[in-house]
Design an enzyme around this catalytic site. Sequence first.
Site, PDB file in Angstrom:
ATOM      1  N   ASN A   7       0.855  -1.180   0.000  1.00 27.28           N
ATOM      2  CA  ASN A   7       0.000   0.000   0.000  1.00 27.28           C
ATOM      3  C   ASN A   7       0.896   1.237   0.000  1.00 27.28           C
ATOM      4  OD1 ASN A   7      -1.940   1.940   0.350  1.00 27.28           O
ATOM      5  ND2 ASN A   7      -2.293   1.498   2.519  1.00 27.28           N
ATOM      6  N   HIS A 103      -9.795   1.174   4.793  1.00 34.01           N
ATOM      7  CA  HIS A 103      -8.536   1.466   5.492  1.00 34.01           C
ATOM      8  C   HIS A 103      -8.807   2.499   6.584  1.00 34.01           C
ATOM      9  CE1 HIS A 103      -4.447   2.669   6.325  1.00 34.01           C
ATOM     10  NE2 HIS A 103      -4.057   1.578   5.702  1.00 34.01           N
ATOM     11  N   GLU A 179      -5.793  -5.119  10.702  1.00 32.65           N
ATOM     12  CA  GLU A 179      -4.881  -4.000  10.900  1.00 32.65           C
ATOM     13  C   GLU A 179      -5.237  -3.263  12.187  1.00 32.65           C
ATOM     14  OE1 GLU A 179      -2.762  -2.750   7.221  1.00 32.65           O
ATOM     15  OE2 GLU A 179      -4.512  -1.470   7.313  1.00 32.65           O
TER      16      GLU A 179
HETATM   17  P1  PGA Z   1       2.275   0.775   7.647  1.00 27.85           P
HETATM   18  O1  PGA Z   1       0.881   0.849   6.893  1.00 27.85           O
HETATM   19  O2  PGA Z   1       2.977  -0.441   7.164  1.00 27.85           O
HETATM   20  O3  PGA Z   1       2.962   2.052   7.283  1.00 27.85           O
HETATM   21  O4  PGA Z   1       1.970   0.690   9.102  1.00 27.85           O
HETATM   22  C1  PGA Z   1       0.056  -0.239   6.890  1.00 27.85           C
HETATM   23  C2  PGA Z   1      -1.214   0.126   6.179  1.00 27.85           C
HETATM   24  O5  PGA Z   1      -1.201   0.628   5.055  1.00 27.85           O
HETATM   25  O6  PGA Z   1      -2.240  -0.046   6.749  1.00 27.85           O
END
Ligand code: PGA
Length: 264
Positions: A7, A103, A179
């Site tokens: 992402n 997200h 997440e």
């Molecule tokens: P990150 O992002 O790896 O910077 O914590 C994770 C995400 O896109 O949710």
Amino acid sequence: MKFIILNWKLFPENEIKAIDLVSLICQNYQMLDLRLQKKYRIIVCPPCIFIPPIYKFLSTNKYQNVLYLGGQNVFYRNRGAFTGTISPVMLKSYNIKYCIVGHSECKTIFKETNIDINNKIKSLLKQKIKPIICVGENKRKLKETSSNFRIKNEIFGQLNEYLKGIPIEEAHNLMIAYEPVWAISQNTPTYLPNPQDTKNIIHNIRFWLSTRFNGMIAQNIPILYGGSVNHKNMAQYLEISNGILVGSASVQKTEITKLIKNLI
Ligand code: PGA
């Protein structure tokens, strides 16, 4: 198969850098032996302005089966007066098969609601695009574990709202990314989810899916982990999940190179 979702968020700042990064990812992936290439699918989710040039780059270099393209977000209508959005049909026109939905940054910054997320999932499924649905508790107190009722309740509540009205026939097209919001973009992670506890949450999510759909279907829905994953901590999360969702580390050249090299 395990999934590595990259992402890119709002990076990099121009097309040249985007293509440079994609090319680096493809080269590193091709250096993996065939067993690993079969085991892992890498899906890059760039800002939508970079989708056309990356699509072109992948097709002219015959990299379509090396790196897959995904969306970072989408609107749930296919046409109309909806300034500043992109549609599932537009994603499909670039042969996109995956799109992140729900997200936490879209929920907190752009005030995306549960109903929006539910609508987005439904309209992606209509275009045969697999939604990568983000769920996760907002906060965690220091001694709280995933068996805590509050945490399970928060995640089950999200699943319940997001998957309202999704028929069992569509369930095999779903992907879930666990997440924990408190673990996302921790630049100097001192307090990250412990893998055993994360495994427990993934198990609970699968249990929820098995009651919502059925056991066999739930078994086949990929459940990924995301939140400050980097080349150092990736192995412990890959071991307990069907893949990882990598944000910040996915746009740093050395990090992403090491991350791909560390796949086992
Ligand atoms: P990150 O992002 O790896 O910077 O914590 C994770 C995400 O896109 O949710």
